[in-house]
Design an enzyme around this catalytic site. Structure first.
Site, PDB file in Angstrom:
ATOM      1  N   LYS A  42       0.852  -1.199   0.000  1.00  0.00           N
ATOM      2  CA  LYS A  42       0.000   0.000   0.000  1.00  0.00           C
ATOM      3  C   LYS A  42       0.881   1.239   0.000  1.00  0.00           C
ATOM      4  O   LYS A  42       1.620   1.480   0.954  1.00  0.00           O
ATOM      5  CB  LYS A  42      -0.901   0.006   1.240  1.00  0.00           C
ATOM      6  CG  LYS A  42      -1.680   1.315   1.440  1.00  0.00           C
ATOM      7  CD  LYS A  42      -2.604   1.261   2.660  1.00  0.00           C
ATOM      8  CE  LYS A  42      -3.257   2.633   2.898  1.00  0.00           C
ATOM      9  NZ  LYS A  42      -4.142   2.631   4.085  1.00  0.00           N
ATOM     10  N   ASP A  92      -2.707  10.286   3.270  1.00  0.00           N
ATOM     11  CA  ASP A  92      -4.095   9.853   3.468  1.00  0.00           C
ATOM     12  C   ASP A  92      -4.853  10.891   4.281  1.00  0.00           C
ATOM     13  O   ASP A  92      -4.802  10.891   5.508  1.00  0.00           O
ATOM     14  CB  ASP A  92      -4.113   8.486   4.174  1.00  0.00           C
ATOM     15  CG  ASP A  92      -5.535   7.955   4.336  1.00  0.00           C
ATOM     16  OD1 ASP A  92      -6.459   8.522   3.721  1.00  0.00           O
ATOM     17  OD2 ASP A  92      -5.704   6.963   5.076  1.00  0.00           O
ATOM     18  N   LYS A 140     -10.336  12.965   7.582  1.00  0.00           N
ATOM     19  CA  LYS A 140      -9.880  12.656   8.935  1.00  0.00           C
ATOM     20  C   LYS A 140      -9.851  13.922   9.776  1.00  0.00           C
ATOM     21  O   LYS A 140      -9.724  15.019   9.229  1.00  0.00           O
ATOM     22  CB  LYS A 140      -8.448  12.090   8.874  1.00  0.00           C
ATOM     23  CG  LYS A 140      -8.330  10.694   8.301  1.00  0.00           C
ATOM     24  CD  LYS A 140      -6.870  10.249   8.307  1.00  0.00           C
ATOM     25  CE  LYS A 140      -6.700   8.866   7.712  1.00  0.00           C
ATOM     26  NZ  LYS A 140      -7.339   7.794   8.498  1.00  0.00           N
ATOM     27  N   ASP A 186       1.607   6.486   5.354  1.00  0.00           N
ATOM     28  CA  ASP A 186       0.683   5.485   4.830  1.00  0.00           C
ATOM     29  C   ASP A 186       1.226   4.761   3.589  1.00  0.00           C
ATOM     30  O   ASP A 186       0.546   3.936   2.995  1.00  0.00           O
ATOM     31  CB  ASP A 186      -0.666   6.158   4.522  1.00  0.00           C
ATOM     32  CG  ASP A 186      -1.862   5.259   4.748  1.00  0.00           C
ATOM     33  OD1 ASP A 186      -1.694   4.214   5.396  1.00  0.00           O
ATOM     34  OD2 ASP A 186      -2.952   5.601   4.265  1.00  0.00           O
ATOM     35  N   ASP A 202     -12.189   6.906   3.295  1.00  0.00           N
ATOM     36  CA  ASP A 202     -11.006   6.723   4.139  1.00  0.00           C
ATOM     37  C   ASP A 202     -10.591   5.247   4.225  1.00  0.00           C
ATOM     38  O   ASP A 202      -9.512   4.930   4.702  1.00  0.00           O
ATOM     39  CB  ASP A 202     -11.272   7.286   5.540  1.00  0.00           C
ATOM     40  CG  ASP A 202      -9.997   7.530   6.327  1.00  0.00           C
ATOM     41  OD1 ASP A 202      -8.906   7.483   5.717  1.00  0.00           O
ATOM     42  OD2 ASP A 202     -10.093   7.779   7.539  1.00  0.00           O
ATOM     43  N   GLU A 223      -9.418   3.502   1.941  1.00  0.00           N
ATOM     44  CA  GLU A 223      -8.876   3.518   0.581  1.00  0.00           C
ATOM     45  C   GLU A 223      -7.827   2.438   0.346  1.00  0.00           C
ATOM     46  O   GLU A 223      -7.614   2.013  -0.792  1.00  0.00           O
ATOM     47  CB  GLU A 223      -8.273   4.900   0.277  1.00  0.00           C
ATOM     48  CG  GLU A 223      -6.821   5.140   0.757  1.00  0.00           C
ATOM     49  CD  GLU A 223      -6.671   5.138   2.276  1.00  0.00           C
ATOM     50  OE1 GLU A 223      -7.694   5.245   2.972  1.00  0.00           O
ATOM     51  OE2 GLU A 223      -5.530   5.024   2.756  1.00  0.00           O
ATOM     52  N   ARG A 237      -7.724  -0.771   1.047  1.00  0.00           N
ATOM     53  CA  ARG A 237      -8.246  -2.031   0.504  1.00  0.00           C
ATOM     54  C   ARG A 237      -8.635  -1.868  -0.964  1.00  0.00           C
ATOM     55  O   ARG A 237      -8.625  -2.834  -1.723  1.00  0.00           O
ATOM     56  CB  ARG A 237      -9.413  -2.515   1.379  1.00  0.00           C
ATOM     57  CG  ARG A 237     -10.590  -1.582   1.407  1.00  0.00           C
ATOM     58  CD  ARG A 237     -11.536  -1.885   2.565  1.00  0.00           C
ATOM     59  NE  ARG A 237     -10.966  -1.472   3.858  1.00  0.00           N
ATOM     60  CZ  ARG A 237     -11.553  -1.649   5.031  1.00  0.00           C
ATOM     61  NH1 ARG A 237     -12.729  -2.245   5.108  1.00  0.00           N
ATOM     62  NH2 ARG A 237     -10.979  -1.248   6.147  1.00  0.00           N
TER      63      ARG A 237
HETATM   64  N1  BES Z   1      -4.204   4.670   6.697  1.00  0.00           N
HETATM   65  C1  BES Z   1      -5.342   4.436   7.514  1.00  0.00           C
HETATM   66  C2  BES Z   1      -5.051   3.507   8.677  1.00  0.00           C
HETATM   67  C3  BES Z   1      -4.131   4.052   9.723  1.00  0.00           C
HETATM   68  C4  BES Z   1      -4.647   4.677  10.831  1.00  0.00           C
HETATM   69  C5  BES Z   1      -2.779   3.852   9.631  1.00  0.00           C
HETATM   70  C6  BES Z   1      -3.815   5.138  11.808  1.00  0.00           C
HETATM   71  C7  BES Z   1      -1.938   4.309  10.614  1.00  0.00           C
HETATM   72  C8  BES Z   1      -2.454   4.940  11.716  1.00  0.00           C
HETATM   73  C9  BES Z   1      -6.455   3.802   6.680  1.00  0.00           C
HETATM   74  O1  BES Z   1      -6.512   4.197   5.357  1.00  0.00           O
HETATM   75  C10 BES Z   1      -7.747   4.195   7.298  1.00  0.00           C
HETATM   76  O2  BES Z   1      -8.049   5.354   7.293  1.00  0.00           O
HETATM   77  N2  BES Z   1      -8.479   3.210   7.808  1.00  0.00           N
HETATM   78  C11 BES Z   1      -9.740   3.448   8.403  1.00  0.00           C
HETATM   79  C12 BES Z   1     -10.667   2.367   7.928  1.00  0.00           C
HETATM   80  C13 BES Z   1     -12.118   2.635   8.239  1.00  0.00           C
HETATM   81  C14 BES Z   1     -12.603   3.872   7.516  1.00  0.00           C
HETATM   82  C15 BES Z   1     -12.931   1.438   7.839  1.00  0.00           C
HETATM   83  C16 BES Z   1      -9.550   3.383   9.915  1.00  0.00           C
HETATM   84  O3  BES Z   1      -8.754   2.597  10.396  1.00  0.00           O
HETATM   85  O4  BES Z   1     -10.210   4.155  10.602  1.00  0.00           O
HETATM   86 ZN    ZN Z   2      -4.755   4.828   4.557  1.00  0.00          ZN
HETATM   87 MN    MN Z   3      -7.629   5.956   5.071  1.00  0.00          MN
END
Ligand code: BES
Ligand code: ZN
Ligand code: MN
Length: 533
Positions: A299, A304, A311, A322, A381, A383, A385
């Site tokens: 990834k 992000d 966010k 990310d 968010d 993204e 996957r």
């Molecule tokens: N890049 C983030 C995950 C992340 C969060 C990495 C904190 C490092 C530290 C990912 O893209 C994300 O935003 N995931 C969401 C998924 C949700 C929207 C289903 C999350 O974890 O909140």
């Molecule tokens: Zn992300």
């Molecule tokens: Mn995200």
């Protein structure tokens, strides 16, 4: 920095001056080795202990003059109890020793490896076996080789010293408090009778692996303004040229034409176009010595923001991290190409910037994935996957991958569940998942699996497409894996490194920022236990 190994105890030391690092292991009574150090230093260990120093607790340090030992100063460095030792502990011990020298003008480091070799000799078979005990011990026949304790000690110490010499601040700051010590030579003293030829080969291999881990950290630390998707592509092209890999950069127009609708949907909001970076080694349709065509998929979200599902502002700056998965797979391919030139290996990095704008994907938009599935993007968010789904399918369809492993900072929840020390794993093939766990044990990294429970597939149901990319809070970690599974048909493993990829605080063995997470494990997995041949 030059490494030198010798196999005649303290008399193997060749240089002068500098620091001799002596590991202290918690033991009942005092070993003959500790007694010798105490005697040759003129009773320094006894003197330190009389005032409560000289502790063998891991990462406790105390120093003294070296007496007749072959250096100017002695640095006693606690390693903990022999039973608590694992490969990660030894790497971190050596890294902490090296970091302890920061800010000092020390050019020579001598490491007394004898106590470590002795501890490894007495250790559980799992620690020394080129595999591990926690999952499916023995499944991988190629990893049953029992390693020579001296060779293993050298390998882990070299990795630690190189990783410990990396100071994250140096690339970003004009002023730093403590520069790493300008080490010119590192002498590793093995016990008399150790296999020197094997130990020297271990130095060379370990230097290559650690160099890759350090490059991963440095590259992944670059901010999004310096490292947009095409920046990753350019850097990857340079790396490929340097190590003899083929590089293919698939730009936005080609991705669009190809039908990578999920990757394109994430990239739409940004002025910086997405791309897919493919590094390949070996003949195109050939297989590696284990009969696999392994593709490592990463990834690479350069930044992000969350997109339209934006966010919160607090901590958003961290989301330049990310892209850690992408960098780890690219560097792992580069490392493999150096360890075993011509070996069949593929790395696929899905690179994109997730931004909100007038062009950005909206929640509720429905897109067609590269494999034809229709996906409703209910949360922009989620993204990771999306881009990985297309990249995994590409690796299988266009590269003919027989085995897939993807690495991603995928979910915040894996950090809540497993923290900064344990990466989450899941996969579709128990034997291949075991291989990944064994590789992590060999590499000194920690993985723990979670189940791909089919029952939660229904939480991705939607009336407007085959599935949605997000859903309710229930089992959201498992669902992130279930979503990815929809884009694979061959044995596949997923590593969620959102917790382990990045440090917010310093530790004795590492500074802040990228940890290089997954790079050593990927190298071990790709080499299939054949790193040492
Ligand atoms: N890049 C983030 C995950 C992340 C969060 C990495 C904190 C490092 C530290 C990912 O893209 C994300 O935003 N995931 C969401 C998924 C949700 C929207 C289903 C999350 O974890 O909140
Ligand atoms: Zn992300
Ligand atoms: Mn995200």
């Amino acid at each position: 920095m030059r490494f030198n190994v010798s196999a005649s105890g303290f008399s193997g030391a060749t240089g002068r001056g500098g620091v001799l690092a002596a590991p202290l292991i918690k033991e009942k009574g005092q070993s003959a080795h500790s007694t010798e150090i105490d005697r040759r230093s003129g009773g320094q260990l006894t003197a330190l202990r009389a005032v409560g120093e000289g502790s063998a607790t891991r990462f406790h340090f105390s120093s003294s003059p070296a007496g007749t030992l072959p250096a100017d100063q002695l640095l006693f460095a606690g390693l903990g109890s022999a039973e608590s030792l694992d490969r990660q502990a030894i790497v971190r011990w050596a890294a902490a020793v090296t970091r302890k020298l920061a800010g000092r003008n020390i050019r020579r480091l001598v490491i007394d490896a004898a106590p470590i070799v002795a501890a490894l000799k007495g250790a559980s078979p799992a620690l020394r076996a080129n595999g591990g005990a926690s999952f499916g011990e023995g499944i991988n026949a190629s990893s049953k080789v029992k390693l020579d304790a001296a060779v293993l000690a050298v390998e882990l110490i070299v990795r630690g010293v190189i990783e410990g010499s990396f100071h994250e601040g140096l690339d970003g700051k004009s002023q730093v408090d403590a520069f790493p010590a300008p080490l010119e030579s590192v002498e590793i003293l093995l016990p008399t009778g150790s296999d020197l030829t094997a130990a020297k080969a271990a130095v060379r291999r370990s230097e290559i692996i650690a160099d890759g881990t350090v490059r991963t950290k440095r590259w992944a630390n670059r901010p999004a303004n310096e490292m947009p998707p095409l920046g990753i592509a350019e850097e990857a092209r340079d790396r490929a040229r340097a190590v003899g890999l083929r590089a293919r950069i698939i730009g936005a127009r080609e991705l669009e034409r190809m039908g990578a609708g999920m990757l394109m949907a994430v990239g739409r909001g940004s002025e910086n176009p997405p791309c897919m970076v493919v590094l390949s080694g070996g003949a195109p349709r050939a297989k590696d010595p284990l009969g696999r065509r392994l593709a490592m998929v990463g990834k690479g979200v350069c930044f992000d923001t969350g997109g339209i599902s934006i966010k919160p502002a607090d901590g958003m700056e961290e989301m330049k991290m990310d892209k850690n998965g992408a960098i780890a797979v690219l560097e792992a391919a580069a490392t493999v190409a150096q360890l075993d030139p011509g070996r069949v290996i593929h790395a696929v990095a899905a690179c994109v910037e997730n931004m909100p704008s007038g062009h950005a994907t909206r929640p509720g938009d429905v897109v067609t994935a590269l494999n034809g599935k229709r996906v409703e993007i209910t949360n922009t968010d989620a993204e990771g996957r999306l881009i990985l789904g297309d990249a995994l399918h590409f690796a299988e369809r266009d590269l003919g991958a027989t085995h897939l492993i993807d690495v991603a900072t995928l979910t915040g929840i894996v950090y809540s569940a497993f923290g900064g020390e344990v990466a989450g794993s899941c996969g579709t093939d128990p034997a291949f998942l075991d291989e990944a766990h064994l590789a992590a044990r060999r590499a000194g990294e920690v993985l723990w699996p979670y189940p791909l429970a089919d029952a939660y597939m229904k939480n991705m149901d939607t009336w407007s497409a085959d599935m949605q990319n997000s859903g309710t809070r229930e089992a959201s970690l498992i669902r992130s894996g279930l979503f990815l599974r929809e884009f694979t048909t061959v044995p596949w493993v997923h590593l969620d490194i959102a917790g382990t990829a990045y440090r917010r605080s310093t530790a004795p063995w590492a500074g802040r920022g990228s940890t290089g997470s997954a790079h050593p494990t990927l190298v071990e997995l790709a080499m299939g236990g054949g790193v040492r041949r």
